[in-house]
Structure formats: structure tokens, C-alpha cells
Enzyme design. Structure first.
Site, PDB file in Angstrom:
ATOM      1  CE1 TYR A  39      -3.355  -2.882   0.152  1.00 31.01           C
ATOM      2  CE2 TYR A  39      -3.832  -2.007   2.433  1.00 31.01           C
ATOM      3  CZ  TYR A  39      -4.119  -2.828   1.301  1.00 31.01           C
ATOM      4  OH  TYR A  39      -4.966  -3.934   1.423  1.00 31.01           O
ATOM      5  CG  HIS A  97      -1.211  -8.237   0.199  1.00 26.90           C
ATOM      6  ND1 HIS A  97      -0.779  -7.080   0.310  1.00 26.90           N
ATOM      7  CD2 HIS A  97      -2.387  -8.230  -0.217  1.00 26.90           C
ATOM      8  CE1 HIS A  97      -1.986  -6.315   0.010  1.00 26.90           C
ATOM      9  NE2 HIS A  97      -2.962  -7.068  -0.404  1.00 26.90           N
TER      10      HIS A  97
END
Length: 267
Positions: A39, A97
Site C-alpha cells: 500500500y 498478502h
């Protein structure tokens, strides 16, 4: 669930925007924050936490290991880098992830490294994200189901992931729903609008309440204070059996996140 039922997501939020969102969320009472290495906002999340005045021990902090850092020799060093950005000695939950594309790094290798990170005190719990049933089975074989706190997956009224949800339930592993509002599509859905009117709620609150009543954790994000506050009210909304039946009927297998070369073969 060992994972808080309600948290604040930070996907796609950058710079001062994420600082403001996290700071406002903490002011409103949010106590779980979800971020990730990819992110690019861990430092801003850390800044917001440090500036908030809320004690670190009161906040459940999640980050996720990116695919470039899955190898045994990279995973723990990359998590230490995340901790430095987050200004914390530990995170409460660390997730893989996405699975390693083409199994370039074996599931047992990165799960073993993740478990080692837990043993070293860098993270208090571990889990996975975007894993299908086969990958979950391999992760369980590597570390045991008791060590896997959650599988964070796309899950909303239009993609209810029932086969995966049943497997996770039988394995004793929680699911965390991301994209619970389906990129905002649920806000104008006639059934959800009608249910919201019945409860004097919003369609967003209905979708979030549905996910939580289904046993899933949720991590909605917003940059607007009124939306952040409104989303929190979903925690006190109780849908009845008829509401749940109507939402169940909305499932159409509509997947919104399916990146080529990264996504596994979905169930």
C-alpha cells in the site's frame, strides 16, 4: 474470532489522506487498522497512530507481506522494515498478502518464516490473504490451522464465497471480508436500499452488518468523517432472517479483484 470484527482499511489511501483517515477513525473509536507493505502507507499509518494519543496496546494493527518478500531470507527483514515504518515493536497480525505466483516460493517456506516471526515477537498472530482452498490446505499442513488467524478475501453480497467459507469454518479459521461494499455497488442495490429503509440504516451499514452476522470480520475504508462514523453503526445493526435471505439471493459470483499473474485459481 481472534481478529476484531470491525476495523479500518487503508487500501488506496496515500499521504496526508491516510493520516487523516486513521486519525479520524481513532478519534471515533476504531481500534483495528489494516495496512500492507504494497500500500505504500505504513509510515503514514504509523504517524497517525503516534500522533493520536491512543496507546499502542489499544490498537489491533495488521500488515501484509508482499510477494517480493516471501522468500525465507526476506520475510522477517521486510517485516522489521514495516515495523520501523509503523513505529512499533510488533504488529498484532501479519498476513501473506497474495500467494507466491507460480509457487515460486513454496507455501511451507513462507508460512514457516511467518511462524518464526511470531516466535520472535514481531507479530502476535499470523494468517493469509487471497488464498483458495488448496492454498489454505497447504498452509494448514505447514503450520497447523490453530496458527492461522484469518484468510482475508474479497467477500460481499455479490460474491459470497460459500465454498471457501464452509471450508474455513470447518477448519476453524476466520475470514476477513475486504471490499464488503463492492466498490460502492451495494449502495444503490434495490434490495439493500429497501432493507436499509426498514431498519433506518444505510445500505453500507446493511452490507457490513450482513458480513459480521455471517461471522466475518470487515475492514471498510473511507476518507469522510461522516462515512467513518456511519460505518461504525453497523456493529449495532441486527438483520432478521428475511433480510439475510434476501441478501443471500444477491450472490452472483461477481469478482472485482482478479489480478492476472497474481490471483490463484479461485474456488
Amino acid at each position: 474470532m481472534s481478529v476484531p470484527a470491525f476495523g479500518l482499511g487503508t487500501f488506496r489511501l496515500q499521504g496526508q489522506t491516510v493520516v487523516d483517515s486513521v486519525r479520524t477513525g481513532l478519534e471515533l473509536g476504531y481500534r483495528a487498522i489494516d495496512t500492507a507493505q504494497i500500500y505504500g502507507n505504513e509510515a503514514q499509518v504509523g504517524q497517525a497512530l503516534a500522533d493520536s494519543g491512543v496507546a499502542r496496546g489499544e490498537v489491533y494493527l495488521t500488515t501484509k507481506i508482499w510477494i517480493d518478500n516471501l522468500a525465507r531470507e526476506r520475510l522477517i527483514p521486510s517485516l522489521r522494515e514495516s515495523l520501523a515504518k509503523l513505529r512499533s515493536d510488533y504488529v498484532d497480525l501479519t498476513l501473506i498478502h497474495w500467494p507466491s505466483p507460480n509457487d515460486a516460493v513454496a507455501v511451507d517456506e513462507f508460512m514457516a518464516a511467518l511462524l518464526q516471526a511470531k516466535r520472535e515477537g514481531l507479530t502476535r498472530a499470523i494468517g493469509v490473504s487471497n488464498f483458495n482452498i488448496d492454498l489454505m490446505q497447504r498452509a494448514i499442513a505447514a503450520v497447523g490451522s490453530d496458527e492461522i488467524a484469518t484468510n482475508q478475501v474479497e467477500l460481499h453480497p455479490y460474491l459470497q464465497n460459500r465454498k471457501l467459507a464452509q471450508f474455513a469454518r470447518e477448519a476453524g479459521i476466520g475470514l476477513t471480508s475486504y471490499m464488503t461494499l463492492a466498490y460502492g455497488k451495494v449502495l444503490n442495490d434495490p434490495a439493500l436500499v429497501d432493507i436499509a429503509g426498514k431498519h433506518r440504516a444505510t445500505p453500507a451499514q446493511v452490507a457490513l452488518a450482513w458480513a459480521m452476522q455471517s461471522g466475518y470480520a470487515v475492514i471498510p475504508s473511507s476518507t469522510k468523517r461522516e462515512n467513518l462514523a456511519g460505518n461504525l453503526l453497523a456493529m449495532s445493526l441486527r438483520l432478521d432472517d428475511e433480510d439475510l435471505r434476501r441478501i443471500a439471493a444477491l450472490d452472483r459470483g461477481e469478482r472485482l479483484t482478479d489480478p492476472a499473474g497474481l490471483a490463484p485459481a479461485w474456488d
